[in-house]
Design an enzyme around this catalytic site. Structure first.
Site, PDB file in Angstrom:
ATOM      1  N   PHE A 133       1.305  -1.574  -0.226  1.00 31.78           N
ATOM      2  CA  PHE A 133       0.177   0.297   0.080  1.00 31.78           C
ATOM      3  C   PHE A 133       1.227   1.432  -0.224  1.00 31.78           C
ATOM      4  CE2 PHE A 133      -2.967   3.129   1.818  1.00 31.78           C
ATOM      5  CZ  PHE A 133      -4.069   2.945   0.902  1.00 31.78           C
ATOM      6  N   ASP A 205       2.013  -5.032   8.400  1.00 33.09           N
ATOM      7  CA  ASP A 205       0.525  -4.056   7.989  1.00 33.09           C
ATOM      8  C   ASP A 205      -0.171  -5.409   8.053  1.00 33.09           C
ATOM      9  OD1 ASP A 205      -1.289  -2.577   7.986  1.00 33.09           O
ATOM     10  OD2 ASP A 205      -0.231  -0.961   7.086  1.00 33.09           O
ATOM     11  N   TYR A 230     -10.521   0.837  10.411  1.00 34.69           N
ATOM     12  CA  TYR A 230     -12.314   1.692   9.556  1.00 34.69           C
ATOM     13  C   TYR A 230     -12.844   0.380   8.949  1.00 34.69           C
ATOM     14  CZ  TYR A 230      -8.665   3.463   7.294  1.00 34.69           C
ATOM     15  OH  TYR A 230      -8.127   4.414   6.655  1.00 34.69           O
ATOM     16  N   LYS A 231     -11.673  -0.991   8.202  1.00 33.88           N
ATOM     17  CA  LYS A 231     -12.023  -1.595   7.283  1.00 33.88           C
ATOM     18  C   LYS A 231     -12.645  -3.331   7.919  1.00 33.88           C
ATOM     19  CE  LYS A 231      -8.024   0.142   4.305  1.00 33.88           C
ATOM     20  NZ  LYS A 231      -6.637   0.354   3.901  1.00 33.88           N
ATOM     21  N   ARG A 379     -12.275  -4.902  -7.502  1.00 35.58           N
ATOM     22  CA  ARG A 379     -11.975  -5.799  -5.859  1.00 35.58           C
ATOM     23  C   ARG A 379     -13.063  -5.687  -5.476  1.00 35.58           C
ATOM     24  NH1 ARG A 379      -8.558  -2.867  -1.541  1.00 35.58           N
ATOM     25  NH2 ARG A 379      -9.992  -1.723  -1.268  1.00 35.58           N
TER      26      ARG A 379
HETATM   27  C1  PLP Z   1      -5.567   1.489   4.410  1.00 31.93           C
HETATM   28  C2  PLP Z   1      -4.452   1.179   4.247  1.00 31.93           C
HETATM   29  C3  PLP Z   1      -3.696   2.072   5.184  1.00 31.93           C
HETATM   30  C4  PLP Z   1      -4.399   3.062   5.594  1.00 31.93           C
HETATM   31  O1  PLP Z   1      -3.799   4.396   5.797  1.00 31.93           O
HETATM   32  P1  PLP Z   1      -3.765   5.411   7.060  1.00 31.93           P
HETATM   33  O2  PLP Z   1      -3.599   5.827   7.023  1.00 31.93           O
HETATM   34  O3  PLP Z   1      -5.662   4.635   7.896  1.00 31.93           O
HETATM   35  O4  PLP Z   1      -4.425   6.010   6.271  1.00 31.93           O
HETATM   36  C5  PLP Z   1      -1.889   1.985   5.162  1.00 31.93           C
HETATM   37  N1  PLP Z   1      -1.592   0.532   4.918  1.00 31.93           N
HETATM   38  C6  PLP Z   1      -2.123  -0.057   4.568  1.00 31.93           C
HETATM   39  C7  PLP Z   1      -1.454  -1.621   3.932  1.00 31.93           C
HETATM   40  C8  PLP Z   1      -3.805  -0.480   4.120  1.00 31.93           C
HETATM   41  O5  PLP Z   1      -4.650  -0.853   3.592  1.00 31.93           O
END
Ligand code: PLP
Length: 418
Positions: A133, A205, A230-231, A379
């Protein structure tokens, strides 16, 4: 093999031990929501909790709520509720800040630990995936450039490259457990062992893992972890994230965001920073309490089941989706990106299609909410707490109809958020 039809999916729903949990969520009528991997659905009790926070805790009790409503301890209390979902012990997780900021703290802590070792002058590499990400890569880039101490990123293009990429120069292996795009799942224990064998530390992560797949950080002997609330955890839009620091690393965990919430005596108001010995050292400053408080509503739903049951249904849903798309949309050149092997699959499924963005928009218009990710990927997230087998059936039928009738607009304008 049983031929799969809507009736068969209905039978699966009738025999689904998690079916009743769907009632815990507000889901708009007529929508099949396959995007819980990006923003989880709203737990019904979140509304009452929000009312309580706004009306009583903030409205009535005002500043007294820091003690009376336990606002000050909320990051730790919620962290302890989350801990069993990720194989963490009590007092090892706090919910705070964003995933990006928690990555910054964890990367900084690892580089600091490694800088104390005898081989610090050569151990300068952070290994991660090019397909990680973006924020994970960006945060590492930002920190290492800013530090200007010769750290560099090594971006690999497949998991198979890990064994070659990790060596005596590796300071940190930083991976996302389930890839946000492909849904590919790493073997956390094996990769961590490989990193440790070369003296590197491993940061995971769990953004697409927490609440989606079984995670056992302790058993995997992982070093640090961060993730999103939030996911799959259904904590609400922009909910603070989490950071895990196991007991064995807590004394060595130092990061530069030494705000007063990480101080040993925050209310002594001393002019110099002394870090607290416990997990609260991962905190920085005052949290968005209203948003933070919503996370409990999502965690309460998980307390009614087990991650083993969630995982079992997740695999059944993703298996069903893959099979239905590949049989019922067979002539439409959809290419599966997600691994078929259960051990390598998270809880979402991605397919490429030449007109992926247009098809996703057409799906959304017809009530099937998935999302688009570059390059050319559709997705679909499967959230066992509220996705039914019948949802999967209907979603694929609508997809098939859109593709068969070519009822998508290839000239459609991109939204700012895809
Ligand atoms: C969704 C996601 C994030 C989101 O990071 P924010 O700081 O909340 O915007 C980070 N890393 C991964 C792998 C994600 O899927």
């Amino acid at each position: 093999m049983t031929s799969i039809d809507q009736l068969y999916c209905k039978t699966l729903d009738q025999n689904d031990p998690l079916a009743a949990l769907r009632e815990e969520f507000n889901l708009p009528a007529g929508m099949i929501y396959l995007d819980g991997n990006s923003l989880g659905a709203q737990p019904k009790v979140a509304f009452q909790r929000a009312q309580q926070v706004i009306q009583e805790e903030w409205g009535n009790d005002l500043i007294k709520s820091w003690n009376k409503a336990g606002w000050f301890d909320l990051p730790s209390r919620l962290g302890n509720l989350l801990a069993p979902l990720i194989g963490a012990d009590a007092d090892e997780v706090v919910i705070t800040d964003s995933t990006s900021i928690n990555l910054f703290k964890a990367i900084a802590a690892v580089l600091n630990i490694q800088s104390k070792k005898a081989d610090a002058n050569t151990r300068k590499v952070i290994v991660t995936e090019r397909s990680n990400f973006p924020t994970d890569i960006y945060m590492a880039e930002g920190l290492t450039q800013w530090l200007d101490r010769g750290y560099r990123l090594h971006l690999i293009d497949s998991a198979e490259e890990l064994s070659k990429a990790i060596n005596q120069d590796t300071a940190l292996v930083m991976l996302t457990h389930v890839n946000y795009r492909s849904g590919a799942l790493h073997d956390m224990a094996a990769v961590t062992a490989m990193a440790h064998a070369h003296g590197a530390l491993c940061l995971w992560d769990l953004a697409h893992s927490a609440g989606a797949v079984e995670v056992n950080l302790q058993q995997a002997n992982a070093d640090f972890a961060v993730g999103c609330c939030y996911k799959y955890l259904n904590g609400g839009p922009g909910a603070p994230a989490f950071i895990w620091v196991p007991k064995r690393h807590q004394a060595d965990f130092h990061h530069p965001l030494t705000g007063w919430w990480g101080h040993a005596a925050p209310f002594a108001m001393l002019p110099s920073f002394t870090v607290t010995p416990d997990i609260r050292r991962a905190l920085c400053g005052t949290q968005p309490i209203v948003s933070l408080a919503m996370i409990e509503s999502g965690l309460q739903v998980f307390a009614k089941t087990s991650m083993a049951s969630v995982r079992q249904k997740s695999l059944a849903l993703t298996d069903l989706f893959i099979q239905l798309v590949e049989t019922r949309c067979a002539q439409h050149q959809l290419e599966l990106v997600t691994p078929r092997e259960h051990a390598q699959r998270g809880s979402h499924v991605s397919f490429t299609h030449q007109h992926a963005y247009a098809v996703i928009q057409a799906l959304i218009e017809r009530g099937v909410v998935g999302d688009y990710r570059e390059p050319g990927i559709m997705r679909f997230g499967f959230t066992p707490l509220y996705t039914s087998y019948t949802d999967v059936w209907i979603a694929v039928e609508i997809l098939r109809d859109i593709l068969d009738s070519r009822s998508y607009n290839t000239n459609i304008q991109r939204n700012a958020v895809t």
